[in-house]
Design a protein around this motif. Structure first.
Motif, PDB file in Angstrom:
ATOM      1  N   PHE A 142      43.531  44.053  41.185  1.00 26.91           N
ATOM      2  CA  PHE A 142      42.910  42.749  41.010  1.00 26.91           C
ATOM      3  C   PHE A 142      42.327  42.285  42.323  1.00 26.91           C
ATOM      4  CE2 PHE A 142      47.469  42.368  41.589  1.00 26.91           C
ATOM      5  CZ  PHE A 142      47.593  41.489  42.656  1.00 26.91           C
ATOM      6  N   GLU A 143      41.384  41.378  42.247  1.00 27.21           N
ATOM      7  CA  GLU A 143      40.659  40.864  43.409  1.00 27.21           C
ATOM      8  C   GLU A 143      41.430  39.719  44.064  1.00 27.21           C
ATOM      9  OE1 GLU A 143      37.507  41.453  45.866  1.00 27.21           O
ATOM     10  OE2 GLU A 143      37.767  42.489  43.962  1.00 27.21           O
ATOM     11  N   VAL A 144      41.479  39.734  45.386  1.00 27.13           N
ATOM     12  CA  VAL A 144      42.118  38.664  46.150  1.00 27.13           C
ATOM     13  C   VAL A 144      41.077  38.086  47.099  1.00 27.13           C
ATOM     14  CG1 VAL A 144      43.944  38.082  47.798  1.00 27.13           C
ATOM     15  CG2 VAL A 144      44.346  39.833  46.070  1.00 27.13           C
ATOM     16  N   SER A 145      40.994  36.757  47.164  1.00 24.21           N
ATOM     17  CA  SER A 145      40.036  36.129  48.066  1.00 24.21           C
ATOM     18  C   SER A 145      40.651  34.900  48.723  1.00 24.21           C
ATOM     19  CB  SER A 145      38.765  35.742  47.303  1.00 24.21           C
ATOM     20  OG  SER A 145      39.076  34.846  46.270  1.00 24.21           O
ATOM     21  N   ARG A 146      40.090  34.539  49.870  1.00 28.23           N
ATOM     22  CA  ARG A 146      40.534  33.334  50.585  1.00 28.23           C
ATOM     23  C   ARG A 146      40.428  32.120  49.699  1.00 28.23           C
ATOM     24  NH1 ARG A 146      39.669  32.576  56.896  1.00 28.23           N
ATOM     25  NH2 ARG A 146      40.197  30.457  56.371  1.00 28.23           N
ATOM     26  N   GLY A 147      41.432  31.251  49.794  1.00 26.01           N
ATOM     27  CA  GLY A 147      41.422  30.031  49.024  1.00 26.01           C
ATOM     28  C   GLY A 147      42.021  30.171  47.632  1.00 26.01           C
ATOM     29  N   MET A 148      42.328  31.397  47.231  1.00 23.87           N
ATOM     30  CA  MET A 148      42.908  31.647  45.912  1.00 23.87           C
ATOM     31  C   MET A 148      44.289  31.001  45.835  1.00 23.87           C
ATOM     32  SD  MET A 148      43.224  35.463  44.365  1.00 23.87           S
ATOM     33  CE  MET A 148      43.144  35.729  42.621  1.00 23.87           C
ATOM     34  N   PRO A 149      44.601  30.262  44.771  1.00 28.86           N
ATOM     35  CA  PRO A 149      45.923  29.645  44.644  1.00 28.86           C
ATOM     36  C   PRO A 149      47.020  30.693  44.475  1.00 28.86           C
ATOM     37  CG  PRO A 149      44.419  28.859  42.915  1.00 28.86           C
ATOM     38  CD  PRO A 149      43.712  29.934  43.657  1.00 28.86           C
ATOM     39  N   VAL A 150      48.196  30.406  45.023  1.00 24.42           N
ATOM     40  CA  VAL A 150      49.360  31.287  44.908  1.00 24.42           C
ATOM     41  C   VAL A 150      50.480  30.485  44.259  1.00 24.42           C
ATOM     42  CG1 VAL A 150      50.987  32.759  46.154  1.00 24.42           C
ATOM     43  CG2 VAL A 150      48.653  32.509  47.000  1.00 24.42           C
ATOM     44  N   MET A 151      51.068  31.036  43.198  1.00 25.38           N
ATOM     45  CA  MET A 151      52.102  30.341  42.436  1.00 25.38           C
ATOM     46  C   MET A 151      53.348  31.212  42.304  1.00 25.38           C
ATOM     47  SD  MET A 151      50.259  27.696  41.436  1.00 25.38           S
ATOM     48  CE  MET A 151      50.556  26.905  39.902  1.00 25.38           C
ATOM     49  N   THR A 152      54.463  30.563  41.973  1.00 26.47           N
ATOM     50  CA  THR A 152      55.669  31.289  41.587  1.00 26.47           C
ATOM     51  C   THR A 152      55.526  31.641  40.109  1.00 26.47           C
ATOM     52  OG1 THR A 152      56.851  29.311  40.914  1.00 26.47           O
ATOM     53  CG2 THR A 152      57.083  29.973  43.232  1.00 26.47           C
ATOM     54  N   PRO A 153      56.357  32.547  39.595  1.00 24.91           N
ATOM     55  CA  PRO A 153      56.267  32.888  38.168  1.00 24.91           C
ATOM     56  C   PRO A 153      56.466  31.685  37.241  1.00 24.91           C
ATOM     57  CG  PRO A 153      57.540  34.544  39.323  1.00 24.91           C
ATOM     58  CD  PRO A 153      57.297  33.421  40.300  1.00 24.91           C
ATOM     59  N   ASP A 154      57.194  30.655  37.702  1.00 27.26           N
ATOM     60  CA  ASP A 154      57.394  29.475  36.857  1.00 27.26           C
ATOM     61  C   ASP A 154      56.329  28.396  37.062  1.00 27.26           C
ATOM     62  OD1 ASP A 154      58.164  28.503  39.305  1.00 27.26           O
ATOM     63  OD2 ASP A 154      60.192  27.953  38.705  1.00 27.26           O
ATOM     64  N   GLY A 155      55.285  28.702  37.850  1.00 19.54           N
ATOM     65  CA  GLY A 155      54.150  27.797  37.984  1.00 19.54           C
ATOM     66  C   GLY A 155      54.152  26.865  39.178  1.00 19.54           C
ATOM     67  N   ALA A 156      55.173  26.955  40.051  1.00 22.73           N
ATOM     68  CA  ALA A 156      55.202  26.101  41.249  1.00 22.73           C
ATOM     69  C   ALA A 156      54.230  26.648  42.299  1.00 22.73           C
ATOM     70  CB  ALA A 156      56.615  26.055  41.820  1.00 22.73           C
ATOM     71  N   SER A 157      53.529  25.762  42.971  1.00 24.81           N
ATOM     72  CA  SER A 157      52.551  26.170  43.974  1.00 24.81           C
ATOM     73  C   SER A 157      53.224  26.660  45.250  1.00 24.81           C
ATOM     74  CB  SER A 157      51.637  25.005  44.321  1.00 24.81           C
ATOM     75  OG  SER A 157      50.747  25.372  45.359  1.00 24.81           O
ATOM     76  N   LEU A 158      52.751  27.794  45.752  1.00 18.40           N
ATOM     77  CA  LEU A 158      53.181  28.305  47.063  1.00 18.40           C
ATOM     78  C   LEU A 158      52.090  28.107  48.104  1.00 18.40           C
ATOM     79  CD1 LEU A 158      54.935  31.652  46.090  1.00 18.40           C
ATOM     80  CD2 LEU A 158      56.005  29.513  46.812  1.00 18.40           C
ATOM     81  N   GLY A 159      50.944  27.561  47.703  1.00 16.04           N
ATOM     82  CA  GLY A 159      49.837  27.330  48.625  1.00 16.04           C
ATOM     83  C   GLY A 159      48.615  28.120  48.215  1.00 16.04           C
ATOM     84  N   LYS A 160      47.806  28.472  49.215  1.00 16.09           N
ATOM     85  CA  LYS A 160      46.568  29.212  48.974  1.00 16.09           C
ATOM     86  C   LYS A 160      46.461  30.373  49.936  1.00 16.09           C
ATOM     87  CE  LYS A 160      44.009  25.439  46.995  1.00 16.09           C
ATOM     88  NZ  LYS A 160      42.747  24.748  46.877  1.00 16.09           N
ATOM     89  N   VAL A 161      45.716  31.398  49.526  1.00 21.25           N
ATOM     90  CA  VAL A 161      45.488  32.560  50.383  1.00 21.25           C
ATOM     91  C   VAL A 161      44.671  32.112  51.591  1.00 21.25           C
ATOM     92  CG1 VAL A 161      44.392  34.830  50.567  1.00 21.25           C
ATOM     93  CG2 VAL A 161      45.583  34.180  48.457  1.00 21.25           C
ATOM     94  N   ARG A 162      45.205  32.374  52.780  1.00 20.66           N
ATOM     95  CA  ARG A 162      44.487  32.030  54.013  1.00 20.66           C
ATOM     96  C   ARG A 162      43.803  33.261  54.592  1.00 20.66           C
ATOM     97  NH1 ARG A 162      46.733  30.535  59.803  1.00 20.66           N
ATOM     98  NH2 ARG A 162      44.810  29.764  60.668  1.00 20.66           N
ATOM     99  N   GLU A 163      44.446  34.415  54.443  1.00 21.38           N
ATOM    100  CA  GLU A 163      43.919  35.650  55.018  1.00 21.38           C
ATOM    101  C   GLU A 163      44.463  36.834  54.244  1.00 21.38           C
ATOM    102  OE1 GLU A 163      44.069  38.001  59.308  1.00 21.38           O
ATOM    103  OE2 GLU A 163      44.743  35.935  59.191  1.00 21.38           O
ATOM    104  N   VAL A 164      43.664  37.898  54.171  1.00 20.46           N
ATOM    105  CA  VAL A 164      44.085  39.148  53.562  1.00 20.46           C
ATOM    106  C   VAL A 164      44.091  40.193  54.670  1.00 20.46           C
ATOM    107  CG1 VAL A 164      43.501  40.872  51.820  1.00 20.46           C
ATOM    108  CG2 VAL A 164      43.056  38.456  51.370  1.00 20.46           C
ATOM    109  N   VAL A 165      45.229  40.883  54.851  1.00 25.95           N
ATOM    110  CA  VAL A 165      45.381  41.862  55.931  1.00 25.95           C
ATOM    111  C   VAL A 165      45.379  43.259  55.321  1.00 25.95           C
ATOM    112  CG1 VAL A 165      46.818  42.631  57.847  1.00 25.95           C
ATOM    113  CG2 VAL A 165      46.729  40.194  57.261  1.00 25.95           C
ATOM    114  N   ALA A 166      44.401  44.072  55.730  1.00 26.22           N
ATOM    115  CA  ALA A 166      44.265  45.432  55.210  1.00 26.22           C
ATOM    116  C   ALA A 166      44.477  46.448  56.316  1.00 26.22           C
ATOM    117  CB  ALA A 166      42.871  45.614  54.611  1.00 26.22           C
ATOM    118  N   ASN A 167      44.804  47.677  55.913  1.00 28.34           N
ATOM    119  CA  ASN A 167      44.939  48.764  56.883  1.00 28.34           C
ATOM    120  C   ASN A 167      43.571  49.394  57.124  1.00 28.34           C
ATOM    121  OD1 ASN A 167      44.439  50.541  54.730  1.00 28.34           O
ATOM    122  ND2 ASN A 167      46.592  50.979  54.419  1.00 28.34           N
ATOM    123  N   GLY A 168      43.535  50.446  57.899  1.00 26.56           N
ATOM    124  CA  GLY A 168      42.284  51.107  58.245  1.00 26.56           C
ATOM    125  C   GLY A 168      41.573  51.745  57.065  1.00 26.56           C
ATOM    126  N   ARG A 169      42.271  51.960  55.964  1.00 23.47           N
ATOM    127  CA  ARG A 169      41.676  52.538  54.755  1.00 23.47           C
ATOM    128  C   ARG A 169      41.191  51.455  53.798  1.00 23.47           C
ATOM    129  NH1 ARG A 169      46.349  55.186  55.796  1.00 23.47           N
ATOM    130  NH2 ARG A 169      47.438  54.078  54.140  1.00 23.47           N
TER     131      ARG A 169
END
Length: 87
Positions: free
Chosen positions: A9-36
């Motif tokens: 699935f696609e991940v982008s900055r600003g995407m909401p992050v939730m717990t399985p029961d629907g509580a907010s954990l915030g938003k994606v600030r950064e995505v960290v990838a390896n050299g591949r």
């Protein structure tokens, strides 16, 4: 690998992050990838709290990331990174 995994699935900055029961954990600030280009960590910010979490703990539900048991792998357009400055 993130790009060739079934259930990826696609991940982008600003995407909401939730717990399985629907509580907010915030938003994606950064995505960290390896050299591949495989996503290894997702930086989530909620208010003044920033957490760096392993990408494998997330699944997607529509345009929301859900923390918990992941069934697929994240993919995105992140630039490779080896360090994450605190702050």
């Amino acid at each position: 690998a993130a790009a060739d995994g079934q259930g990826a699935f696609e991940v982008s900055r600003g995407m909401p992050v939730m717990t399985p029961d629907g509580a907010s954990l915030g938003k994606v600030r950064e995505v960290v990838a390896n050299g591949r280009g495989e996503i290894e960590q997702i930086v989530v910010k909620q208010g003044k709290v920033t957490r760096t979490l392993p990408a494998g703990m997330f699944s997607a539900s529509g345009d929301v990331l859900v923390a918990g048991e992941a069934k697929g792998e994240a993919k995105g357009d992140a630039a490779p990174a080896t360090t994450h400055p605190a702050g």
